[in-house]
Design an enzyme around this catalytic site. Structure first.
Site, PDB file in Angstrom:
ATOM      1  N   GLU A  56     -12.846 -16.847  28.949  1.00  0.00           N
ATOM      2  CA  GLU A  56     -11.666 -17.630  28.652  1.00  0.00           C
ATOM      3  C   GLU A  56     -11.621 -18.046  27.182  1.00  0.00           C
ATOM      4  OE1 GLU A  56      -9.489 -17.529  30.641  1.00  0.00           O
ATOM      5  OE2 GLU A  56      -8.089 -19.071  29.985  1.00  0.00           O
ATOM      6  N   ASP A  57     -12.765 -18.411  26.647  1.00  0.00           N
ATOM      7  CA  ASP A  57     -12.769 -19.058  25.336  1.00  0.00           C
ATOM      8  C   ASP A  57     -13.361 -18.231  24.193  1.00  0.00           C
ATOM      9  OD1 ASP A  57     -11.690 -21.213  26.615  1.00  0.00           O
ATOM     10  OD2 ASP A  57     -13.567 -22.285  26.841  1.00  0.00           O
TER      11      ASP A  57
END
Ligand code: MN
Length: 632
Positions: A75-76
């Site tokens: 996600e990051d």
């Protein structure tokens, strides 16, 4: 805690851990998050480490630890899930993906979460419960570090934690996490109450701790004299549980006495019973507070003996007595299966997973989101009771459940075919509410089938969903289905003998159709109808009493419905099914063919205007219907 320390702790409980793989995950995540910071200012990587540590404290397996370390990289950071799959294989990639999926569920800026989001959470975790455990650990670390976020965000996250994650932790039996979720949520949602409780609990802490220490010493001595090997400890109860008690009982802090729970952990089950005997010998037990969750575990598998006693000094104490294994199960819930994996088949774990699966099955049967959320709420929170099959198998049900709920809980077919019920050997109406400890026997009949009436009294979502699916109903029907007569319909049936005067139903006893009734003339020349056994009629002037009767008591009004419909096979059958479903009594049918349509006149007995209106609305919704005319 750095890598070598983590590995040390892991190897202590799991000598066979895949250390090389865990190291690989650690190194990759550290590199991927390099340069990123948390809101509080620390290195971002500290977060996945903390999440992994929480899982390690739950004695997680290697795959879960790897996934915890990697849980935010897709996600990051730049790293794609394909790469995780390549390096770590499908299992770990699947866990990371599951957690990412939950993260992607956007809870929006609205204060409340949406039902759809909740569904997604459950869907994402149904395949592998470890996803939920990682997510709970992730949420736990985030809520522990909530102070760095702006206040509105704090409140939103706290509310969501209290409403979604704490109940899930509860249902999975992970008490330690549930307790922390609730206490931290309370701290951000009700900061003043939290501070008040904290200071109150702190106030007499020294005195209380001293007192508890004395009691523990005394119990240890007694247990030793009986050769019971045990660990005894006392702990303050969670803030949130105190807060809930204050709210529920509507009492002040000073009226909550059992702030301390003493725990006795034994080696064997017989030792638990020896210990409870000892405790009851030493202190005076409070009636009805003894609970044996060892022979009858709670539905989430929790086992323990509970009792509350009064000490000589008048202090109230709660005791929880259980074996070491039960204790691990209680603290770590489903996560405890890791600890016992391999040593025996963990039925508890299966049972807990089956809960999630059941939730999803009900989700499919329930036709609206709001019903789904109700399902979840009820099944997570409702007080529970335990009843028994004739063979003595315990069945856990929500409070106020009926024999029909019981039947469906035992088996869907028993529910669908249930015709009679016996409670403690006595025949009772099906709608009878059960009491904890009852023994229930269900008689089945192959011709029996669920009735719409059952929907009015069943309590469990399982029964409700199954009944509805057999009846082929949608929610809208049920909501509108009100076969109670409206007051206006009741009034129409009342005959005031020899008089013409407006009538109204008294509010004190609200007479129902065909109840024995009596009328009283009021000052403004109206007649109020009371039930004959209404306690208030003795206060009324007997000279004002008026005889009232029910009009044609054996016959309900008959309404004619003229339906103009397309001439198409099956249309009439559909209409008739609808009428049968609403349990309207069909008296007569008359069909006249026209040029391109058919006019069918139905005479139906109507016991409720409201019901009639609903049926007409349903008929009008059919595409084959051109128009409907109602007449007397
Ligand atoms: Mn995270």
């Amino acid at each position: 805690m750095r890598l070598s320390e983590l590995v040390k702790v892991i190897l202590k409980y799991n000598p066979k851990a895949d250390v090389a793989l865990i190291k690989k995950a650690y190194v990759l995540a550290e590199k991927a998050h390099k340069g990123q910071k948390r809101v509080g200012g620390e290195e971002y990587f500290s977060h996945p480490i903390e999440v992994a540590k929480i899982l390690i404290s739950l004695k997680a397996d290697s795959a879960s630890i790897c996934a915890a370390l990697l849980h935010d990289i897709v996600e990051d950071t730049e790293i794609k899930i394909e790469k995780v799959k390549q390096i770590f294989g499908d299992e770990i990639a699947g866990l990371v993906e599951g957690v990412t999926k939950i993260d992607k569920i956007h809870f929006g800026s609205r204060e409340d979460y949406t039902h759809e989001n909740l569904r997604k959470i459950l869907l994402a975790t149904a395949k592998d419960l470890r996803v939920m455990l990682i997510k709970l650990a992730d949420r736990l670390h985030n809520i522990r570090t909530l102070k760095y976020l702006p206040v509105d965000k704090q409140k939103r996250i706290a509310k969501q934690t209290l409403e979604i994650y704490a109940p899930i932790a509860h249902k999975l039996g992970i008490w330690s996490v549930k307790g922390e979720f609730e206490d931290l949520s309370l701290r951000y949602l009700e900061p003043e109450i939290y501070r008040f409780l904290a200071s109150k609990i702190d106030e007499k802490r020294d005195e209380r701790e001293k007192h508890t220490a004395e009691i523990i010493k005394e119990i240890k001595k007694q247990l030793k004299s009986k050769n019971v090997k045990s660990k005894v400890s006392g702990r303050a109860k969670y803030f949130y549980s105190i807060y809930k008690k204050m709210k529920k009982k509507n009492v002040g802090f000073n009226e909550i006495y059992d702030l301390i729970a003493v725990r006795i952990i034994t080696k064997t089950i017989p030792d638990c019973y020896t210990a409870i005997g000892l405790v009851h010998d030493m202190y005076k037990p409070i009636p009805h507070r003894f609970k044996d969750y060892i022979s009858v575990p709670k539905s989430n598998g929790y086992q323990s003996l509970h009792t509350t006693v009064i000490t000589e000094g008048g202090k109230i104490l709660e005791f929880q007595i259980r074996t070491e294994k039960m204790h691990h199960m209680a603290e770590d819930g489903v996560a405890a299966h890791w600890r016992y994996q391999g040593t025996e088949r963990d039925q508890l774990f299966d049972k807990k997973i089956s809960w999630l699966k059941q939730m999803l099955e009900w989700r499919n049967l329930a036709s609206t989101s709001s019903e789904f959320i109700e399902t979840l709420k009820i099944d997570l929170f409702e007080d529970e009771m335990v009843v028994f099959t004739p063979k003595g198998d315990p069945i856990t049900l929500p409070k106020d459940s009926t024999t029909v709920d019981f039947a469906y809980m035992v088996h869907t077919n028993i529910g669908n075919k249930c015709s009679k019920a016996l409670i403690n050997n006595k025949i009772v109406p099906l709608e009878t509410k059960l009491e904890s400890g009852d023994i229930i026997e269900i008689m089945i009949n192959k011709n029996a089938k669920p009735s719409r009436q059952w929907l009015k009294f069943v309590k469990t979502n399982k029964a409700r969903s199954k009944i509805k699916s057999v009846l082929g109903m949608t929610i809208e029907h049920e909501k509108k289905d009100d076969i109670e007569l409206m007051p206006i319909d009741i009034l129409k049936r009342i005959d005031v003998v020899g008089k013409k005067a407006p009538v109204k139903l008294s509010k004190c006893c609200s007479p129902k159709l065909l109840d024995p009734i009596v009328g009283f003339l009021t000052k403004d020349k109206k007649i109020t109808i009371h039930k004959k056994d209404c306690p208030n009629i003795h206060t009324l002037d007997s000279k004002k009493e008026i005889t009232v009767l029910w009009k044609d008591e054996n016959r309900l009004p008959i309404i004619k419905l003229a339906l103009t419909m397309v001439d198409k096979v099956g249309t009439l059958a559909k209409v008739l099914n609808l009428i049968a479903e609403y349990k309207l009594n069909l008296k007569n049918i008359n069909t006249k063919p026209k040029k391109e349509s058919v006019v069918t006149t139905l005479s139906v007995e109507v016991d409720s205007e409201l019901k009639l209106k609903d049926v007409i609305n349903e008929i009008k919704k059919m595409e084959e219907i051109i128009h409907v005319v109602k007449s007397k």
